[in-house]
Design a protein around this motif. Structure first.
Motif, PDB file in Angstrom:
ATOM      1  N   SER A 125       0.650  -1.184   0.093  1.00  0.00           N
ATOM      2  CA  SER A 125      -0.121   0.054  -0.106  1.00  0.00           C
ATOM      3  C   SER A 125       0.971   1.118  -0.248  1.00  0.00           C
ATOM      4  O   SER A 125       0.425   2.356  -0.378  1.00  0.00           O
ATOM      5  N   LEU A 126       2.163   1.133   0.418  1.00  0.00           N
ATOM      6  CA  LEU A 126       3.126   2.193   0.166  1.00  0.00           C
ATOM      7  C   LEU A 126       3.917   2.245  -0.733  1.00  0.00           C
ATOM      8  O   LEU A 126       4.914   2.926  -0.939  1.00  0.00           O
ATOM      9  N   TRP A 127       3.705   1.515  -1.909  1.00  0.00           N
ATOM     10  CA  TRP A 127       4.299   1.696  -3.286  1.00  0.00           C
ATOM     11  C   TRP A 127       3.351   2.114  -4.139  1.00  0.00           C
ATOM     12  O   TRP A 127       2.543   1.247  -4.976  1.00  0.00           O
ATOM     13  N   PRO A 128       3.109   3.354  -4.306  1.00  0.00           N
ATOM     14  CA  PRO A 128       1.956   3.873  -5.153  1.00  0.00           C
ATOM     15  C   PRO A 128       2.305   3.834  -6.841  1.00  0.00           C
ATOM     16  O   PRO A 128       1.218   3.878  -7.475  1.00  0.00           O
ATOM     17  N   GLN A 129       3.540   3.463  -7.112  1.00  0.00           N
ATOM     18  CA  GLN A 129       3.763   3.321  -8.472  1.00  0.00           C
ATOM     19  C   GLN A 129       3.892   2.059  -8.838  1.00  0.00           C
ATOM     20  O   GLN A 129       4.052   1.552 -10.299  1.00  0.00           O
ATOM     21  N   LEU A 130       3.599   0.950  -8.093  1.00  0.00           N
ATOM     22  CA  LEU A 130       3.754  -0.460  -8.542  1.00  0.00           C
ATOM     23  C   LEU A 130       2.793  -0.909  -9.587  1.00  0.00           C
ATOM     24  O   LEU A 130       1.504  -0.602  -9.612  1.00  0.00           O
ATOM     25  N   ARG A 131       3.231  -1.390 -10.501  1.00  0.00           N
ATOM     26  CA  ARG A 131       2.780  -1.714 -11.590  1.00  0.00           C
ATOM     27  C   ARG A 131       2.645  -3.486 -11.938  1.00  0.00           C
ATOM     28  O   ARG A 131       1.620  -4.009 -12.224  1.00  0.00           O
ATOM     29  N   ARG A 132       3.915  -3.766 -11.569  1.00  0.00           N
ATOM     30  CA  ARG A 132       3.929  -5.462 -11.833  1.00  0.00           C
ATOM     31  C   ARG A 132       4.876  -6.211 -10.487  1.00  0.00           C
ATOM     32  O   ARG A 132       5.622  -5.670  -9.867  1.00  0.00           O
ATOM     33  N   MET A 133       4.117  -7.039 -10.159  1.00  0.00           N
ATOM     34  CA  MET A 133       4.710  -7.738  -8.948  1.00  0.00           C
ATOM     35  C   MET A 133       4.547  -9.418  -8.983  1.00  0.00           C
ATOM     36  O   MET A 133       3.649  -9.812  -9.485  1.00  0.00           O
ATOM     37  N   ASP A 134       5.658 -10.049  -8.730  1.00  0.00           N
ATOM     38  CA  ASP A 134       5.622 -11.586  -8.866  1.00  0.00           C
ATOM     39  C   ASP A 134       6.234 -12.048  -7.505  1.00  0.00           C
ATOM     40  O   ASP A 134       7.297 -11.910  -7.068  1.00  0.00           O
ATOM     41  N   LEU A 135       5.028 -12.911  -6.906  1.00  0.00           N
ATOM     42  CA  LEU A 135       5.261 -13.308  -5.378  1.00  0.00           C
ATOM     43  C   LEU A 135       5.025 -14.825  -5.635  1.00  0.00           C
ATOM     44  O   LEU A 135       5.037 -15.686  -4.602  1.00  0.00           O
TER      45      LEU A 135
END
Length: 272
Positions: free
Chosen positions: A190-200
């Motif tokens: 929630s504190l990464w406002p620019q996040l577009r892609r994430m792989d977990l």
């Protein structure tokens, strides 16, 4: 032992057939590719003053030596070597992309002067049993306003709270680790406002109920999660569902408080 020297560079390029002098050639050189050449050590590269891109992946390098002289480097590829420590990079203040995956690094530090670094790739470190990749807080602070891409996949990482300060992150790869706390993930993402892609993918947390739904609702700009696209329709549906759920809970809480108030008033009015 194969050592990267200006003589080796000259020999590999056959520069004398095309250029009047070695010094002139080295001065003009901007890209250098010595990947998969059994390189074990790096000599003084100060003559390559305009070098911007250096490929040294798939070698046998153990120390990041003599790199400070290449002060114009913007891209450095040193993945799949035998490096244990990040060092001698303080003068590379133009460096924007650093590839160090597949080495033996346990602590990520030494990047405090790299204020223009936008990509950091650290996946698949060769760690001993029980070890996990650690990121020095000083390095994280230094990269907080520049880093956009971070890859720390397959490094036995069990928490990412320390990454909260990286507010400019757009792409995060942390697959095949030991992340398990969904609430922590929600708070950090929630504190990464620019996040577009994430792989977990490949983390225990992926098996938690509503894992995907909960991350989509807290990441307002996320477009791809674990390799799967997120449609705006899906996001809006989840946001509406969350808002409706919160509204019902608020109404229920208010009704409980009202009943308690009525009950309390009734008790006070009953005569002894």
């Amino acid at each position: 032992m194969v050592r990267l020297t200006v003589e080796l560079i000259a020999k590999s390029s056959n520069h004398l057939k095309r250029r009047p002098s070695l010094s002139q050639y080295l001065k003009r050189l901007t890209h250098l590719n010595f990947s998969d050449k059994n390189i074990e050590d790096i000599d003084d590269l100060s003559m390559c003053r305009n070098l911007t891109v250096l490929y040294l992946y798939d070698n046998q390098i153990t120390h990041m030596s003599n790199l400070n002289s290449a002060s114009n480097l913007t891209h450095l590829y040193m993945q799949n070597n035998n490096i244990t420590q990040i060092e001698n990079l303080s003068n590379l203040q133009k460096l924007s992309k650093l590839y160090l995956g597949g080495n033996s690094i346990t602590v990520v530090d030494g990047l405090e002067e790299l204020s223009q670094l936008t990509e950091l790739h650290l996946e698949n470190q060769k760690l001993l049993p029980g070890e996990k990749l650690l990121l020095d807080p000083r390095t994280l602070v230094a990269l907080s306003e520049s880093l956009c891409v971070l890859n720390v996949s397959n490094n036995n990482i069990d928490g990412i709270r320390a990454l909260t300060m990286l507010r400019e992150l757009r792409h995060v790869s942390a697959a095949d680790n030991k992340l398990h706390d969904l609430e922590e993930l929600e708070g950090v993402c929630s504190l990464w406002p620019q996040l577009r892609r994430m792989d977990l993918s490949g983390n225990p947390v992926c098996q938690k109920p509503k894992y995907r739904d909960r991350l989509i609702t807290v990441c307002s700009r996320l477009e791809v999660l674990d390799g799967k696209d997120i449609s705006e329709l899906s996001r809006q549906f989840l946001l509406n569902w969350k808002a409706s759920k919160e509204a019902r809970k608020k109404l229920k809480d208010e009704q409980v408080v009202t009943r308690k108030d009525i009950s309390s008033t009734f008790i006070r009015r009953v005569p002894d």
